[in-house]
Design a protein around this motif. Sequence first.
Motif, short mmCIF file in Angstrom:
data_model
loop_
_atom_site.label_atom_id
_atom_site.label_comp_id
_atom_site.label_asym_id
_atom_site.label_seq_id
_atom_site.Cartn_x
_atom_site.Cartn_y
_atom_site.Cartn_z
N GLY A 51 0.80 -1.22 0.00
CA GLY A 51 0.00 0.00 0.00
C GLY A 51 0.83 1.26 0.00
N GLY A 52 0.23 2.31 -0.43
CA GLY A 52 0.89 3.60 -0.52
C GLY A 52 0.72 4.20 -1.90
N ASP A 53 1.07 5.45 -2.01
CA ASP A 53 0.94 6.15 -3.29
C ASP A 53 2.05 5.72 -4.23
OD1 ASP A 53 -1.23 7.58 -2.35
OD2 ASP A 53 0.01 9.23 -1.60
N PRO A 54 1.75 5.54 -5.52
CA PRO A 54 2.80 5.21 -6.48
C PRO A 54 3.78 6.37 -6.66
CG PRO A 54 0.70 5.51 -7.60
CD PRO A 54 0.43 5.62 -6.14
N ILE A 55 5.03 6.02 -6.90
CA ILE A 55 6.07 7.03 -7.12
C ILE A 55 6.24 7.21 -8.61
CG2 ILE A 55 8.51 7.56 -6.76
CD1 ILE A 55 8.35 5.68 -4.28
N PRO A 56 6.01 8.40 -9.15
CA PRO A 56 6.12 8.60 -10.60
C PRO A 56 7.58 8.61 -11.05
CG PRO A 56 5.58 10.67 -9.52
CD PRO A 56 5.57 9.61 -8.45
N LEU A 57 7.83 8.01 -12.19
CA LEU A 57 9.14 8.04 -12.83
C LEU A 57 9.06 9.13 -13.89
CD1 LEU A 57 9.70 4.19 -13.16
CD2 LEU A 57 10.35 5.71 -11.28
N ILE A 58 9.67 10.29 -13.61
CA ILE A 58 9.44 11.46 -14.46
C ILE A 58 10.62 11.80 -15.36
CG2 ILE A 58 7.74 12.50 -12.92
CD1 ILE A 58 9.99 14.19 -11.74
N LYS A 59 11.77 11.14 -15.15
CA LYS A 59 12.94 11.39 -15.99
C LYS A 59 13.52 10.06 -16.43
CE LYS A 59 15.77 13.78 -13.49
NZ LYS A 59 16.62 14.67 -12.71
N ASP A 60 14.40 10.10 -17.44
CA ASP A 60 15.01 8.86 -17.91
C ASP A 60 16.24 8.45 -17.11
OD1 ASP A 60 16.58 10.90 -18.84
OD2 ASP A 60 16.79 10.10 -20.87
N LYS A 61 16.73 9.30 -16.22
CA LYS A 61 17.82 8.97 -15.29
C LYS A 61 17.41 9.45 -13.91
CE LYS A 61 21.41 9.22 -18.74
NZ LYS A 61 22.59 9.89 -19.24
N LEU A 62 17.32 8.51 -12.97
CA LEU A 62 16.84 8.85 -11.64
C LEU A 62 17.83 8.38 -10.58
CD1 LEU A 62 13.18 7.63 -12.13
CD2 LEU A 62 13.91 10.00 -11.93
N LEU A 88 17.04 4.65 -18.11
CA LEU A 88 16.22 4.09 -19.18
C LEU A 88 17.10 3.90 -20.41
CD1 LEU A 88 13.27 3.34 -19.87
CD2 LEU A 88 13.04 5.65 -20.80
N GLU A 89 17.23 2.65 -20.86
CA GLU A 89 18.06 2.32 -22.01
C GLU A 89 17.26 1.48 -22.99
OE1 GLU A 89 21.68 0.48 -20.69
OE2 GLU A 89 21.88 1.89 -19.03
N HIS A 90 17.06 1.97 -24.19
CA HIS A 90 16.34 1.27 -25.26
C HIS A 90 14.94 0.84 -24.82
CE1 HIS A 90 20.08 1.24 -27.44
NE2 HIS A 90 20.67 0.66 -26.41
N GLY A 91 14.28 1.66 -24.00
CA GLY A 91 12.91 1.39 -23.59
C GLY A 91 12.79 0.53 -22.34
N TYR A 92 13.89 0.12 -21.73
CA TYR A 92 13.87 -0.71 -20.52
C TYR A 92 14.63 -0.01 -19.40
CZ TYR A 92 12.04 -4.65 -23.13
OH TYR A 92 11.25 -5.47 -23.89
N LEU A 138 7.93 3.46 -24.28
CA LEU A 138 9.19 4.14 -24.00
C LEU A 138 10.22 3.97 -25.12
CD1 LEU A 138 9.54 3.30 -20.21
CD2 LEU A 138 8.59 5.34 -21.27
N GLY A 139 9.82 3.38 -26.24
CA GLY A 139 10.70 3.31 -27.40
C GLY A 139 11.38 1.99 -27.62
N ALA A 140 10.98 0.92 -26.93
CA ALA A 140 11.59 -0.39 -27.14
C ALA A 140 11.09 -1.00 -28.44
CB ALA A 140 11.27 -1.31 -25.97
N TYR A 141 11.98 -1.70 -29.12
CA TYR A 141 11.61 -2.44 -30.31
C TYR A 141 12.52 -3.66 -30.37
CZ TYR A 141 15.67 -0.02 -32.14
OH TYR A 141 16.94 0.47 -32.30
N PRO A 145 17.13 -5.57 -24.49
CA PRO A 145 18.60 -5.51 -24.46
C PRO A 145 19.15 -6.55 -23.51
CG PRO A 145 17.65 -3.61 -23.35
CD PRO A 145 16.52 -4.36 -23.98
N ALA A 146 20.39 -6.93 -23.73
CA ALA A 146 21.03 -7.97 -22.93
C ALA A 146 21.10 -7.54 -21.47
CB ALA A 146 22.42 -8.25 -23.46
N ASP A 147 20.85 -8.50 -20.62
CA ASP A 147 20.95 -8.27 -19.19
C ASP A 147 22.41 -8.43 -18.78
OD1 ASP A 147 20.18 -7.76 -16.66
OD2 ASP A 147 18.94 -9.53 -16.41
N ASP A 148 22.82 -7.79 -17.71
CA ASP A 148 24.21 -7.85 -17.30
C ASP A 148 24.55 -9.07 -16.46
OD1 ASP A 148 24.57 -5.54 -18.65
OD2 ASP A 148 24.70 -4.24 -16.90
N ASP A 149 23.56 -9.93 -16.17
CA ASP A 149 23.85 -11.13 -15.38
C ASP A 149 24.74 -12.11 -16.13
OD1 ASP A 149 22.46 -10.26 -13.23
OD2 ASP A 149 20.66 -11.43 -13.65
N TYR A 150 24.63 -12.15 -17.47
CA TYR A 150 25.42 -13.12 -18.21
C TYR A 150 26.91 -12.84 -18.07
CZ TYR A 150 26.54 -9.88 -21.98
OH TYR A 150 27.04 -8.83 -22.69
#
Length: 180
Positions: A51-62, A88-92, A138-141, A145-150
């Motif tokens: 519960g609680g108010d959602p936190i808006p994501l208003i910029k591409d770098k937070l 935010l990178e390539h829509g993710y 957000l512009g993904a197509y 993109p590859a995850d950094d876990d690999y």
Amino acid sequence: MTGEIAKRFYNREGSPNLDSRPREDRRAVAMSEENENEFAGAFGQLTPIGGGDPIPLIKDKLLIGRRRHCDICLDFPNVSSQHCRMTLEHGYWFIRDLNSRNGTKVDGNPVLRKRADPKCKVSIARHTYVLEYDPQVLGAYGPPPADDDYIDEVMKSSLMDRAGVARRDPKKGFFNRKSE
């Protein structure tokens, strides 16, 4: 005539009958229903679990942390002053822990840097949120993109193993020398 039109476009309950509308109208109604998933910010939102108010994501770098100069200020004693960064990178969204004391987790796994997919659980210290966003908006197509876990998995093995060259067994000795 108006009764026939009403029957064609509305069902008995009075709601729109999508099957009898022209194709263009059906598309417009379907698109408006898909867009009902609006978020608090232009780039999505962090919704607190429990519960609680959602936190808006208003910029591409937070920058997320306890200090007032952070983009998202979480005023909890167990959150570091500069806890993590979301980019935010390539829509993710990607989350990077900034050497925080209590860590950052994505879906329960501690991370240094990781891609956070939609509807994943992000834990900042002991505060858990659901990250909600739409990559296509957000512009993904194409594929994500590859995850950094690999990279971590690759770096756990030696260079010889990655090259496919087996290690020499010290009991068998050298193959190019004559045995005595």
